[in-house]
Design a protein around this motif. Structure first.
Motif, PDB file in Angstrom:
ATOM      1  N   ALA A   3       1.821  -3.851  -9.293  1.00 16.52           N
ATOM      2  CA  ALA A   3       1.554  -2.567  -9.005  1.00 16.52           C
ATOM      3  C   ALA A   3       0.625  -2.064  -8.442  1.00 16.52           C
ATOM      4  O   ALA A   3       0.475  -0.935  -7.671  1.00 16.52           O
ATOM      5  CB  ALA A   3       2.237  -1.651 -10.793  1.00 16.52           C
ATOM      6  N   SER A   4      -0.772  -2.137  -9.463  1.00 16.20           N
ATOM      7  CA  SER A   4      -2.296  -1.869  -8.956  1.00 16.20           C
ATOM      8  C   SER A   4      -2.414  -2.357  -7.605  1.00 16.20           C
ATOM      9  O   SER A   4      -2.832  -0.661  -6.831  1.00 16.20           O
ATOM     10  CB  SER A   4      -2.867  -2.115  -9.666  1.00 16.20           C
ATOM     11  OG  SER A   4      -2.549  -1.834 -11.001  1.00 16.20           O
ATOM     12  N   ILE A   5      -1.552  -2.847  -6.779  1.00 17.02           N
ATOM     13  CA  ILE A   5      -2.291  -3.798  -5.721  1.00 17.02           C
ATOM     14  C   ILE A   5      -1.712  -2.668  -4.615  1.00 17.02           C
ATOM     15  O   ILE A   5      -1.983  -2.141  -3.631  1.00 17.02           O
ATOM     16  CB  ILE A   5      -2.077  -4.790  -5.581  1.00 17.02           C
ATOM     17  CG1 ILE A   5      -2.966  -5.493  -6.363  1.00 17.02           C
ATOM     18  CG2 ILE A   5      -2.135  -5.308  -3.750  1.00 17.02           C
ATOM     19  CD1 ILE A   5      -2.877  -6.906  -6.253  1.00 17.02           C
ATOM     20  N   ARG A   6      -0.278  -2.009  -5.186  1.00 25.26           N
ATOM     21  CA  ARG A   6       0.392  -1.498  -3.788  1.00 25.26           C
ATOM     22  C   ARG A   6       0.057  -0.659  -4.191  1.00 25.26           C
ATOM     23  O   ARG A   6       0.250   0.690  -2.912  1.00 25.26           O
ATOM     24  CB  ARG A   6       2.251  -1.425  -4.656  1.00 25.26           C
ATOM     25  CG  ARG A   6       2.654  -2.849  -4.089  1.00 25.26           C
ATOM     26  CD  ARG A   6       4.021  -3.169  -5.026  1.00 25.26           C
ATOM     27  NE  ARG A   6       4.648  -3.446  -4.458  1.00 25.26           N
ATOM     28  CZ  ARG A   6       5.417  -4.525  -2.874  1.00 25.26           C
ATOM     29  NH1 ARG A   6       4.990  -4.133  -2.314  1.00 25.26           N
ATOM     30  NH2 ARG A   6       5.360  -5.744  -2.820  1.00 25.26           N
ATOM     31  N   TRP A  12      -4.476   4.282   0.286  1.00 22.92           N
ATOM     32  CA  TRP A  12      -4.389   4.750   1.488  1.00 22.92           C
ATOM     33  C   TRP A  12      -3.830   5.504   2.660  1.00 22.92           C
ATOM     34  O   TRP A  12      -4.426   6.684   3.122  1.00 22.92           O
ATOM     35  CB  TRP A  12      -4.874   3.238   1.550  1.00 22.92           C
ATOM     36  CG  TRP A  12      -5.705   3.271   3.563  1.00 22.92           C
ATOM     37  CD1 TRP A  12      -5.948   3.928   4.497  1.00 22.92           C
ATOM     38  CD2 TRP A  12      -7.548   3.202   3.472  1.00 22.92           C
ATOM     39  NE1 TRP A  12      -6.245   3.530   5.440  1.00 22.92           N
ATOM     40  CE2 TRP A  12      -7.168   3.384   4.868  1.00 22.92           C
ATOM     41  CE3 TRP A  12      -8.566   3.507   2.699  1.00 22.92           C
ATOM     42  CZ2 TRP A  12      -8.709   3.404   5.340  1.00 22.92           C
ATOM     43  CZ3 TRP A  12      -9.511   3.364   3.426  1.00 22.92           C
ATOM     44  CH2 TRP A  12      -9.855   3.255   4.908  1.00 22.92           C
ATOM     45  N   ASN A  13      -2.948   5.531   2.573  1.00 23.48           N
ATOM     46  CA  ASN A  13      -1.963   5.975   3.522  1.00 23.48           C
ATOM     47  C   ASN A  13      -2.260   7.095   2.524  1.00 23.48           C
ATOM     48  O   ASN A  13      -1.782   8.156   4.026  1.00 23.48           O
ATOM     49  CB  ASN A  13      -0.511   5.223   3.561  1.00 23.48           C
ATOM     50  CG  ASN A  13      -0.357   3.718   3.953  1.00 23.48           C
ATOM     51  OD1 ASN A  13      -1.644   3.568   4.896  1.00 23.48           O
ATOM     52  ND2 ASN A  13      -0.354   2.814   4.009  1.00 23.48           N
ATOM     53  N   PHE A  24      -7.935  -0.147  -7.977  1.00 26.92           N
ATOM     54  CA  PHE A  24      -9.415  -1.426  -8.342  1.00 26.92           C
ATOM     55  C   PHE A  24      -9.539  -1.288  -9.314  1.00 26.92           C
ATOM     56  O   PHE A  24      -9.930  -2.128  -9.485  1.00 26.92           O
ATOM     57  CB  PHE A  24     -10.198  -0.847  -6.568  1.00 26.92           C
ATOM     58  CG  PHE A  24      -9.890  -1.862  -5.751  1.00 26.92           C
ATOM     59  CD1 PHE A  24      -9.806  -2.779  -5.251  1.00 26.92           C
ATOM     60  CD2 PHE A  24     -10.098  -0.561  -4.395  1.00 26.92           C
ATOM     61  CE1 PHE A  24      -9.307  -2.967  -3.432  1.00 26.92           C
ATOM     62  CE2 PHE A  24      -9.976  -0.963  -3.159  1.00 26.92           C
ATOM     63  CZ  PHE A  24      -9.614  -2.862  -2.523  1.00 26.92           C
ATOM     64  N   ARG A  25      -9.960   0.270  -9.817  1.00 27.76           N
ATOM     65  CA  ARG A  25     -10.445  -0.586 -11.261  1.00 27.76           C
ATOM     66  C   ARG A  25      -9.517  -0.695 -12.305  1.00 27.76           C
ATOM     67  O   ARG A  25     -10.572  -1.411 -13.228  1.00 27.76           O
ATOM     68  CB  ARG A  25     -11.797   1.000 -11.726  1.00 27.76           C
ATOM     69  CG  ARG A  25     -12.744   1.100 -10.822  1.00 27.76           C
ATOM     70  CD  ARG A  25     -13.773   0.867 -11.460  1.00 27.76           C
ATOM     71  NE  ARG A  25     -15.406   1.239 -10.465  1.00 27.76           N
ATOM     72  CZ  ARG A  25     -16.005   0.275 -10.859  1.00 27.76           C
ATOM     73  NH1 ARG A  25     -15.912  -1.013 -11.480  1.00 27.76           N
ATOM     74  NH2 ARG A  25     -17.016   0.861 -10.105  1.00 27.76           N
ATOM     75  N   LEU A  66       3.240 -10.147  -0.473  1.00 26.53           N
ATOM     76  CA  LEU A  66       3.044  -9.458  -1.711  1.00 26.53           C
ATOM     77  C   LEU A  66       3.076 -11.154  -2.081  1.00 26.53           C
ATOM     78  O   LEU A  66       4.311 -10.351  -3.074  1.00 26.53           O
ATOM     79  CB  LEU A  66       2.263  -8.060  -2.480  1.00 26.53           C
ATOM     80  CG  LEU A  66       1.484  -8.404  -3.037  1.00 26.53           C
ATOM     81  CD1 LEU A  66      -0.086  -8.624  -2.867  1.00 26.53           C
ATOM     82  CD2 LEU A  66       1.473  -6.949  -4.040  1.00 26.53           C
ATOM     83  N   LEU A  67       2.294 -11.693  -2.662  1.00 21.67           N
ATOM     84  CA  LEU A  67       2.149 -12.562  -3.985  1.00 21.67           C
ATOM     85  C   LEU A  67       0.971 -12.573  -4.808  1.00 21.67           C
ATOM     86  O   LEU A  67      -0.050 -12.315  -4.315  1.00 21.67           O
ATOM     87  CB  LEU A  67       2.350 -14.410  -2.643  1.00 21.67           C
ATOM     88  CG  LEU A  67       3.090 -14.307  -1.441  1.00 21.67           C
ATOM     89  CD1 LEU A  67       2.427 -15.799  -0.826  1.00 21.67           C
ATOM     90  CD2 LEU A  67       4.055 -14.019  -1.735  1.00 21.67           C
ATOM     91  N   VAL A  68       2.088 -12.732  -5.731  1.00 19.80           N
ATOM     92  CA  VAL A  68       1.125 -12.668  -7.087  1.00 19.80           C
ATOM     93  C   VAL A  68       1.475 -13.864  -8.093  1.00 19.80           C
ATOM     94  O   VAL A  68       2.234 -14.201  -8.450  1.00 19.80           O
ATOM     95  CB  VAL A  68       1.448 -11.324  -7.254  1.00 19.80           C
ATOM     96  CG1 VAL A  68       0.547 -10.933  -9.814  1.00 19.80           C
ATOM     97  CG2 VAL A  68       0.826 -10.210  -6.720  1.00 19.80           C
TER      98      VAL A  68
END
Length: 115
Positions: A3-6, A12-13, A24-25, A66-68
């Motif tokens: 969720a944070s990465i998305r 950004w967009n 990021f934090r 996206l691979l986690v």
């Protein structure tokens, strides 16, 4: 982690620089670094500011994959660079590694000059 990465990419967009830093934090509350592979890592907020100054408003990003896995993730990103001559799409692979309370981000990317 996902969720944070998305959130990084969606903020950004949306033109939300503060949201990018918050996302990021969330992954690295004690700090984060960004490394353009082949260069030395940059302190996270300084790196975001540098990216923002250079690409905000002219580049949007799309998560292709996206691979986690545990405390690491890899994203295949399509960077859409918008210019007077149209849009150029460049691939990048971006990795995330959380170690304790810190985050290391690495960007494998192609410069627009080499599109």
């Amino acid at each position: 982690m996902e969720a944070s990465i998305r959130s990084i990419y969606s903020c950004w967009n949306a033109g939300d620089q503060d949201g990018v830093i918050r996302a990021f934090r969330a992954l690295g509350p004690d700090g984060f670094t960004v490394e353009y592979v082949g260069s030395a890592p940059i302190e996270g907020e300084a790196a975001v500011q540098q990216m923002w100054d250079e690409f905000a408003g002219t580049c949007t990003v799309e998560i292709s994959e996206l691979l986690v896995n545990g405390d690491e993730a890899a994203a295949f990103i399509l960077d859409h660079v918008h210019g007077e001559d149209g849009t150029t799409t460049l691939p990048s692979i971006e990795t995330y590694h959380v170690r304790g309370q810190t985050l290391d981000v690495r960007y494998f990317h192609r410069s627009p000059a080499y599109g």
